[in-house]
Every structure is written in C-alpha cells, then in structure tokens.
Design a protein around this motif. Structure first.
Motif, short mmCIF file in Angstrom:
data_model
loop_
_atom_site.label_atom_id
_atom_site.label_comp_id
_atom_site.label_asym_id
_atom_site.label_seq_id
_atom_site.Cartn_x
_atom_site.Cartn_y
_atom_site.Cartn_z
N ILE A 83 0.87 -1.18 0.00
CA ILE A 83 0.00 0.00 0.00
C ILE A 83 0.90 1.23 0.00
CG2 ILE A 83 -1.81 1.27 1.23
CD1 ILE A 83 -2.66 -1.39 2.48
N LYS A 84 1.06 1.85 -1.14
CA LYS A 84 2.04 2.92 -1.28
C LYS A 84 1.43 4.28 -1.57
CE LYS A 84 5.66 -0.18 -3.05
NZ LYS A 84 6.59 -0.02 -1.94
N THR A 85 0.18 4.33 -1.93
CA THR A 85 -0.41 5.61 -2.37
C THR A 85 -1.68 5.91 -1.62
OG1 THR A 85 -1.61 4.50 -4.15
CG2 THR A 85 0.55 5.38 -4.70
N ASN A 86 -1.63 5.87 -0.30
CA ASN A 86 -2.82 6.14 0.50
C ASN A 86 -2.42 7.05 1.66
OD1 ASN A 86 -4.85 5.70 2.71
ND2 ASN A 86 -5.82 4.52 1.07
N ARG A 87 -2.85 8.29 1.62
CA ARG A 87 -2.44 9.25 2.65
C ARG A 87 -2.95 8.85 4.03
NH1 ARG A 87 -0.20 13.49 0.09
NH2 ARG A 87 -0.82 13.92 -2.08
N GLY A 88 -4.20 8.33 4.06
CA GLY A 88 -4.76 7.92 5.34
C GLY A 88 -3.95 6.82 5.99
N PHE A 89 -3.41 5.90 5.17
CA PHE A 89 -2.59 4.81 5.68
C PHE A 89 -1.39 5.35 6.44
CE2 PHE A 89 1.12 2.08 5.06
CZ PHE A 89 0.68 0.85 5.51
N SER A 95 4.40 13.62 7.90
CA SER A 95 4.80 14.47 6.78
C SER A 95 4.64 13.72 5.47
CB SER A 95 6.25 14.92 6.95
OG SER A 95 6.39 15.74 8.08
N LEU A 96 4.96 12.44 5.48
CA LEU A 96 4.81 11.62 4.28
C LEU A 96 3.35 11.59 3.82
CD1 LEU A 96 6.33 9.78 2.32
CD2 LEU A 96 5.92 7.87 3.88
N SER A 97 2.41 11.61 4.78
CA SER A 97 0.99 11.58 4.42
C SER A 97 0.57 12.85 3.68
CB SER A 97 0.13 11.40 5.67
OG SER A 97 0.11 12.57 6.46
N LEU A 98 1.39 13.92 3.75
CA LEU A 98 1.08 15.18 3.06
C LEU A 98 1.94 15.41 1.83
CD1 LEU A 98 0.78 17.46 6.22
CD2 LEU A 98 -1.10 16.79 4.71
N ALA A 99 2.95 14.56 1.61
CA ALA A 99 3.91 14.78 0.52
C ALA A 99 3.30 14.54 -0.84
CB ALA A 99 5.12 13.88 0.73
N ASP A 100 3.81 15.26 -1.83
CA ASP A 100 3.31 15.12 -3.20
C ASP A 100 3.54 13.71 -3.73
OD1 ASP A 100 2.65 17.84 -3.26
OD2 ASP A 100 4.70 18.38 -3.85
N GLN A 101 4.64 13.08 -3.34
CA GLN A 101 5.05 11.82 -3.94
C GLN A 101 4.16 10.64 -3.54
OE1 GLN A 101 7.08 13.99 -2.51
NE2 GLN A 101 8.18 14.74 -4.33
N ILE A 102 3.39 10.79 -2.47
CA ILE A 102 2.64 9.65 -1.97
C ILE A 102 1.33 9.45 -2.72
CG2 ILE A 102 1.14 10.68 -0.19
CD1 ILE A 102 3.40 7.57 0.12
N ASP A 103 0.83 10.49 -3.43
CA ASP A 103 -0.44 10.40 -4.13
C ASP A 103 -0.45 11.46 -5.21
OD1 ASP A 103 -3.15 10.47 -4.95
OD2 ASP A 103 -3.83 9.78 -3.00
N PRO A 104 -0.81 11.11 -6.44
CA PRO A 104 -0.83 12.11 -7.51
C PRO A 104 -1.85 13.21 -7.26
CG PRO A 104 -1.84 10.05 -8.25
CD PRO A 104 -1.17 9.76 -6.95
N ASN A 105 -2.85 12.95 -6.41
CA ASN A 105 -3.83 13.98 -6.06
C ASN A 105 -3.38 14.71 -4.80
OD1 ASN A 105 -5.75 13.16 -8.12
ND2 ASN A 105 -6.11 11.35 -6.84
N GLN A 106 -3.55 16.02 -4.78
CA GLN A 106 -3.11 16.79 -3.61
C GLN A 106 -3.98 16.45 -2.41
OE1 GLN A 106 -3.59 20.89 -4.91
NE2 GLN A 106 -5.43 21.13 -3.65
#
Length: 988
Positions: free
Chosen positions: A791-797, A819-830
């Motif tokens: 699971i690499k692209t889920n801010r909530g995770f 901070s990772l949960s807010l980073a651009d790289q974790i999800d293409p959507n802001q």
C-alpha cells in the motif's frame, strides 16, 4: 395417476470427460434403472436431457455419450418404443476457448438483433455457434440438433400422446456462456423464446420448455420479461445446472403461472464424494391437473438408485407414496377466462395467488409431532395456519376487520409489527385464510420470495375488476430495501394519484426491521388509509385458546403442566408473558417456553441439538447443528445481523440452497427462522442455552464461529456479492467484544477481516485502532510496517501509521510518517481539507514531543508552521482546538508569522531532522520509505493558499477587531489561480 398421464424421465449434467472410469460405471446403472422401472409398469413416454453432456465441449466426449449411453438406452427402451429423446446444450457443452472474447453486454443491449428469429439474427449468432460446434457435429444425430443454426434458434414440436397434445420447446440458455462469471450474465434470447411459443397451436394442454440454466442465471434486466412469457404460456420449465433436484415454488398457485423443475446431475461425483448423482421422473396427469415428480439419487452403499426424500418439499409428498404433487399451470393462453368471472392474473414474479383451491390443497391432517413442534416455536406454514388445533389469536380478527370493512378512497395499508417470536407470521397467514374463505371476491397475492422486486407498472397492471386486491408480505422491510425503480411507498403514492382504491396491502415484519429500513419515518397517512397493529404479549382470550390447544394433546401437549387446572395454566401463561414483554424478545414464544418447558429447557434444547446433529445439510457433508451453531452464536450476543448471504458463503451454497437446506429444516425443528435477510434462533434464551451446550457437550470452539462468520462476510463482499449490514461485521462485531473485555477475540476477528481483504486500507486501519484502544500501539505500528510494501499511495494509511508510532512512543517516526501523508510523492492527487487538518494537527503533537525530548528549536518552529497553515483550513472543533493550542504555545516561545514558503521549509527541515535522528535510511522503518530529502509539499501549499484566499476577505475586519489565537489565521497573502497552476506544474 390417470390412464392419460404422460410419463417422462428428466436427466441432466452428465459432464462426460470429467471422470472417465466412474462415469462409465454409472451409464449402465441408469439403463438398468429404466429396466427396473419398466418392470414396474413405469414406461417413459419421453426422455429429456437438459444440457452439460460433455465436461468441456470435446468431440470425443460426445462420441462416448453416443456409444456407451444413448445407444444402450435405446436398446433398453426396445424397438417398439414410440417415444422421443430431446436434448439441449448447457454451459459445459461450450468450448470456452472459442468464445472467450465475446462481448455479452453489447449482444443484449437495446437495438441488438442477435437474438431475433431472422436471417440477420442467425448470421450475428454465428460466432456463438462456434462454441457449441462439437455438440452439434458429434452428438448422436437427431432433427432437433439442427435448430441451433436455424433462424428460429430454438425448436418447437407438438406431440399427441394418449389423446393429449403436448408442446415441447427447446432453447439454448448457454448462448452467452464463456467463463466462471456466467451467473446474471446469460440470456436464452427473449425474442427467440417468444417466437418458439408462438409457433405452438393454442390447443396444447401443456407446454414443456427445456433449457439448462435456472432463471436467476439470466441477466437481471431480462428476468421479468422472461417470467412474463413463461407465465403467459403456463410453461413447465425443465432445467439442470444446479446439480440437485428441486422445484421452484409456484409463481402463481391454483393451476396458474408456471413451474420450474430442476433435475439433479446424472454425474458429478464418484461414490463416497460429497455430491450425489441424481435423476428425476415426472408424470403430467391431465385428469387430476397435477404434475407428479419422483426424484432419485445414487446410493453408493446399495449400488442402486433410491428415492431422494430430501429433494422436494415434504408438504407436497403424497401420503404413503413416493411421489410429490404440484398443480399444473393452466392449459391454454393466459387471456382465457378462469374461475368464474375473474380475469386472468398478471404475473408478478415472487407472488402467489391465494385462492380457495389453494387453501383446500393445504387443508389436511398433519402429524401430532408437527403440531407440538409449532408450540415449541417451529416456523408456521399454510398447513399449520389452516389447522383447527392452531388457535387464531385476537389480532387476526382485528386485521381481517380492517381489510374487510374498508370503504375509503385511498389504497389501504394494514401493518402488523412485533418482535421475533410474537406470532406475526402465523397471524398474517391466518388473516389471509380468513379473508379468502369469508369473501371469495378477494384477489389475494402472497409474497413468498424474499428476492421480490415489485415495480409500479406491475401493480398498476392489476385489472380493475370490481373486486378488491390484497398484496400481502411477511417480509415487508425487504420491499423497501430493494434497489428497484419503485419501492412500496412510491407504489402506494402512485396508486393514490391514479385513484386506485381497490388495491390494499397487508404487511408484517419485526418492528426493528421496519425502523431500520426507514419505513416508520414515511408519511403513510397522506397516500393511504394506514392501520398499524402491534403484537406483543398475550390477551386472556389468547391464553385460554392456547391452553385448550395444549390440553387437546394430553401429557405431550401440556409438558410439565400435567395435573394443573386450566385456569392456573392460563394465569401462569399471562404472568410469564408480562415478564417476557420486558425483554427485547418475543413475549408470546418466551412465555410458552417458560410455562410449558420451564426448567427442562436445557434438556429440551439438548434433544433439539441431537436431532440437528443427525440431519445432514444437503450438498455440504455437514449437519444442521453446524448451521445452528452460527445462528445461536450471533443471537446469544444480540448481534442481529447474520444474513442468508453470509451463511451462503460459509457453506459455499446459493441463497436458494440456504433457504431450502438450512432455514426451512431449522424452522421445522423450532430452532431458527428468517426475517427479511436475517436469520435468528426462535428465542434468545434458546440461543444462550444452545451455545452453552454446543461448547460443553459438543466441543465447539465458540470464538472460532465469530471469526469464521466475519471472514465469510468480507469474503463474499470481495467476490462481489451483496452483504447486508457489512459495516456491522467490520466495526460493530469486533467493538462488541472489545467493550465486553474479550480482547483476544476482537483481534482474531480484525485479523481475519484483513486476511480476507488484504489490500483494503480501511480494514487495516480499523484493526490498528483496535490495538490502540487495547493499549497495544506497538502491535498497531507493526501492522503498518508489514503492509506498507503493498500500500504505497494512500495518505490515510501513513497518517494512521504515524498515529500508531506516536502512541508507541516513536515520536521521530511519527513526524516522518505524518509528513509523508502530506507529501506530493505519496499520491498524484493533492491532500484535501480533511486529510490536511488531521495530518497538520497530528504533526503539531509529534513536533512538541520531539522538542521536549531533543530541545531542538527546529521542532518548535515547525510546530508553529503547521499551526499557522492549519488554521487557514475549514476545521471541526477538535482540530481547531489542537491547532489553536499549537499556535498559542509556539507564539509564546517567540515563533512569529511566516509566509507559506517559510512554513513549508520549516516543516521540511523538522522532518529531515527527525529522520536523521532516527537513523535515516538505516532506521527501524527501513530504506524503502521515501526520505524527507525527496519530499515536496506543493499540493499542501496549494490547498493552504486557496484556504487563505477565502479568508483574506475578512482580513480588514479582523484587523479592526483583534481576535485571540484560537480564531487567528496566518496571513499568507492573496494567491492567484495562476500561482496554484504553476505549483501543480512543478509537482508534475
């Protein structure tokens, strides 16, 4: 059985090629069975084979079938046999390799001509013909085989046997079969089907339709029309596919509608395996207007075909005979007049007409054991409702009175509510029988199927005859929950608008189900004459009637009350009902159990469990006690959401099989019943005692039952099945055991749920929350560490992981992950407003903890930065409180206003510092997480800037009226739309 009866043998599902040796042993057994039947005088006039001849559509398998079965069968029938053999294909007769790319949806969309009985339709069907090419070329040649390539795409034939004309129609239900997702995706071709019937003469006494699949395997949007066609021509539909003998309940009783008759599989298993081989004899008895059925199964022990007493409903069995009887659909077309001056009944799928003829069929003697079990709580049926020893309670007179005396100008709705075990079902059935007998002018439709989807156009089609219509349902809540074009309230509203005051409704259901579906919130009085009755407890009149009924059976009926005067029994029954009414269970059944059985209940339930242990669940190898264990487990804990869908997944069965093989026999044993989608024991006391005995006497792992049920609920949903109350399996059940300090069970359920759906982040997060609530945040953090590779692209995770690490005391990890949960790289959507406020508020807590541990001002500065950014967002009171506190405390430490770039830089610096302090790439979280060096926060910057722009309009007012820190937003200046676009371009 009359002299003009037409006898047939129905075979299906040979699956030649599945097991060459075992099948070749079974072929001669069927032939020998026919010899034995001939010796008894049971000579078949016709033989029907409804598909799946081969296992994979291979030509050699048809040659085996021809040489080793069909040829031997014809020899056994003899040269003087005047009958015929009819065969249609099934899905296993399709070579899937040749049709795997067909587009089913395009073939049935409006405007498609592929199923037209025309030359153009025939040409468009040619790609589908390729899949059954071996069936056509290599199955023993008969004229009937040529129909697949004809324009008609079906065959229709008229036979005159013993002076009666019989129409035979064959269809291919496997046109669209191509994979393991056939169910709800097939069609026999509606235009082809209707055209086949139109080619039959009107004087056919009965029409037999041959196909392979049950109706519920056709596309959902086509089933209604198909049912209407079958009803129009009063068809007996013979099919297979489900590998067991069964008959669908009559779509309309008293010789109306149509019948669906399912044969068992001629071969599906070797001796000793789970499945049983079967065949079905039928007899169309015109003189007595009935269809007689005789199901057989192969007995490995006796090496012979024996009567299958479990296949068909026991109420349909002819006493002292091995035949089951069903009324024939009416002869002739539907538009011909029937009883008296009544017009023909439009076919409503899932509804039966209750007439005097229907009631007369069910008005017969039944065994004392059946009646006594009713007083123990067995599920009522028409036989019991009509029996004189089952007393009618006072509520029946009131319900019938509401309906029979109404003269208003609106549709009438009469509703009966009550808890489970109050006797609602019996009262509902008895009300219907009272109306039908007292006034034959009533046209009564009974909702026998919980799969019913009733549409407005169907109800409006009920003819205005001057007679009153009554639509009655004992599962009324399902008529609101169905996702159909119109639910019942919409239908009643439309009826009122149309001025239809001749259509009335009798509903019954549990009061809890009525509330949960929202029906209690609707304004019924605006569109209907609405009468609501609550059934709870007992009146003295009811108690006297019940006492007299018990007394009529002597010691067996009175139980522990033997020797007591009737007046004393009545008083005991009334007192018990008053006490039971204080519980959430049915006072009626509870009082009967308490008074009649009392302290012998444990022995009574033990005998029940012993009986259930001896009764096998057809097709599963398990016993009814296994099913009852799950039902008892849920009811004992008052978790009232065990559904038929979950039970179907546990037993790897269809809903149809669960109803027939589990719910019905448990109801007969006074063990369990269904209400709507859900299954319960007859009373919670029975559930509690059963659970104790299941654990102590039968060695059941009770906790394991809950784990298995939760897993089955999620498994069914993952497969795409509808699971009622899925949220309760995810959250309510584990929380229930956590609240009751059964922490180990809570975690076992949570783990099972995640195991069944490993990629579902919400379920993993819920399990982590369970660990945290139990004071085990390290276990929660470990869950995320183990799962983050998939699971690499889920801010909530990452936010929830950060929370778990923070709870476990790993402050530096928490900063990095938050901070990772807010980073651009974790999800293409802001990140959105919701995610941003959670993460910024959480960061403030973690940064303060880090500052207290390391006294590095970079953490305090970053805490001020996240507070100033977060206060620009739309906040709930909790987030507002946290962020205002961060802002107030950091300003006290000298942190000043900063622009957005400075705030983002402060966040990055603090995150990088935390990362380095916890070991960087060599830290405990490993080197496969994004490092702060590579993080950017342009998406966060965009949403903060947008929020600041909205609040900028109030800047001047804020300057004139200073506010405290709790409501102050940082001034990041007015940012234009172009500025945000440039930021997005940078992110890309």
């Amino acid at each position: 059985m009359s002299d003009d009866s037409i006898r047939y043998l129905h075979l299906s599902d040979f699956h030649v090629g599945k097991d060459e040796y075992a099948q070749r042993k079974l072929f001669p057994s069927i032939v020998e069975h026919i010899h034995i039947q001939k010796d008894k005088g049971l000579y078949p006039d016709l033989i029907f084979v409804t598909g799946d001849i081969a296992n994979k559509g291979d030509k050699k398998d048809y040659q085996v079938f021809n040489d080793e079965f069909l040829l031997e069968l014809e020899i056994a029938l003899g040269d003087d046999w005047q009958g015929k053999i009819f065969i249609v294909p099934g899905n296993h007769d399709v070579d899937r390799k040749l049709v795997k790319y067909i587009d089913r949806d395009s073939m049935v969309k409006p405007g498609s001509k592929i199923f037209d009985p025309t030359h153009e339709g025939k040409e468009e069907r040619m790609p589908l013909i390729k899949g059954i090419e071996s069936y056509q070329k290599f199955l023993y040649s008969t004229d009937a085989l040529q129909w697949l390539e004809s324009e008609a795409g079906t065959f229709s034939e008229v036979l005159e046997i013993k002076g009666n004309k019989l129409g035979i129609v064959g269809i291919n239900t496997a046109w669209l079969s191509k994979d393991n997702q056939d169910r709800h995706n097939l069609s026999p071709g509606i235009n082809l089907l209707e055209n086949a019937f139109e080619h039959l003469p009107n004087d056919c006494k009965t029409i037999i339709l041959l196909g392979h699949h049950p109706l519920d395997w056709f596309k959902d949007q086509k089933i209604k029309r198909i049912c209407g066609i079958l009803g129009k021509y009063q068809v007996i539909y013979l099919h297979g596919h489900m590998h067991e003998s069964w008959i669908m309940p009559e779509m309309s009783s008293a010789g109306r509608g149509y019948l669906c008759v399912q044969s068992g599989a001629s071969f599906q298993a070797r001796d000793g395996e789970l499945w049983r081989n079967g065949l079905l004899w039928g007899e169309v008895d015109f003189s007595n207007n009935q269809l007689l059925l005789q199901p057989y199964l192969w007995s490995p022990d006796h090496q012979a075909w024996v009567i299958n007493n479990e296949a068909l409903h026991p109420e349909r069995k002819i006493p002292q005979k091995d035949w089951w009887t069903y009324p024939l659909p009416a002869s002739g077309q539907l538009d011909l007049p029937v009883v008296g001056s009544k017009q023909a009944l439009p076919i409503l799928s899932g509804w039966s007409e209750i007439t005097k003829e229907f009631l007369d069929q069910h008005h017969r003697e039944i065994e004392d054991d059946v009646l006594l079990r009713f007083f123990d709580g067995s599920t009522p049926n028409w036989l019991l409702a009509l029996h004189p020893h089952v007393p009618k309670r006072g509520i029946v007179k009131r319900l019938a009175g509401h309906l029979s005396t109404y003269e208003g100008d609106k549709p009438q709705v009469v509703l009966l509510l009550g808890a489970g075990g109050e006797g609602k079902s019996t009262a509902c059935l008895q009300t219907i029988t009272t109306l039908a007998k007292s006034n034959p002018e009533w046209r009564i439709l009974w909702n026998y199927s919980d799969d019913t989807e009733l549409l407005l156009k169907e109800v409006l089609a009920l003819p205005k005859t001057g007679h009153a219509w009554l639509l009655a349902s004992d599962d009324a809540d399902l008529l609101f929950r169905k996702k159909t074009k119109h639910n019942i309230f919409d239908i009643i509203t439309a009826l009122h608008n149309e001025g239809r005051n001749d259509i009335h409704f009798l509903f019954a259901c549990r009061d809890t189900d009525w509330r949960s579906c929202g029906a209690n919130m609707l304004n019924w009085h605006s569109h209907a004459s609405y009468q609501q009755e609550i059934l709870s407890g007992l009146s003295e009149e009811d108690a006297i009637a019940i006492c007299n009924a018990w007394s009529g059976f002597g010691e067996r009926g009175l139980g522990r009350l033997v020797g007591k005067h009737n007046k004393e029994i009545v008083r005991m029954l009334l007192d018990a009902a008053i006490k039971e009414a204080e519980t959430e269970e049915g006072a009626f059944l509870g009082a009967m159990l308490k008074v009649r059985i009392g302290d012998r209940l444990k022995d009574h339930v033990l005998l029940l469990l012993r009986r259930l242990e001896q009764q096998k669940i057809k097709g599963s190898g398990l016993s009814l006690i296994n099913a009852f264990a799950y039902i008892s487990a849920m009811h004992a804990e008052k978790q009232m959401f065990l559904s038929k869908q979950v039970m179907a997944e546990i037993f790897r069965s269809s809903l149809q099989q669960i109803r027939r093989n589990v719910i019905f026999p448990l109801g007969k044993e006074a063990a369990a019943s269904a209400a709507g989608n859900y299954i319960y024991t007859r009373h919670r006391t029975i559930a509690q005692v059963s659970l104790e005995l299941l654990r102590d006497e039968f060695g059941y792992d009770i906790d394991g039952l809950y784990v298995e049920m939760a897993g089955a609920a999620i498994s069914a949903r993952v497969k795409g099945e509808f699971v009622p109350n899925l949220h309760d399996w995810d959250y309510k059940l584990p929380q229930h055991f956590l609240d009751n300090d059964r922490k180990d069970l809570t975690i076992l359920i949570g783990k099972k749920i995640c195991e069944e759906d490993p990629l579902n982040t919400l379920r993993l997060i819920n399990l982590a929350k369970m660990y945290r609530d139990m004071g085990e945040p390290h276990e929660a953090a470990q869950l995320f560490l183990n799962a983050h590779g998939t699971i690499k692209t889920n801010r909530g995770f990452y936010f929830e992981w950060a929370t778990s690490e923070g709870n476990a005391g790993n402050t530096l990890h928490s900063i990095w992950l938050c901070s990772l949960s807010l980073a651009d790289q974790i999800d293409p959507n802001q990140p959105n407003n919701q995610q941003s406020k959670f993460s910024l508020a959480g960061l403030g807590v973690a940064l303060m903890d880090a500052y207290e541990q390391y006294h590095d001002p970079v953490f305090m500065t970053a805490r001020g930065a996240v507070a100033q950014m977060g206060l620009n967002l739309d906040l709930d009171p909790t987030a507002q409180r946290y962020l205002a506190k961060h802002d107030q405390e950091t300003r006290a430490e000298g942190i000043q206003n900063m622009d957005i770039d400075t705030a983002i830089a402060a966040l990055r610096n603090a995150t990088k510092t935390a990362w380095l302090l916890c070991g960087g790439d060599k830290g405990a979280l490993g080197n496969d997480l994004l490092s702060p060096v590579d993080m950017t926060f342009l998406g966060l910057q965009n949403i903060i800037q947008s929020a600041a722009n909205r609040k900028h309009k109030t800047k001047n007012a804020q300057q004139k009226n200073p506010v405290d820190a709790k409501s102050r937003a940082a001034d990041f200046g007015v940012i234009t739309k172009r500025d945000c676009e440039l930021n997005n371009e940078k992110r890309r």
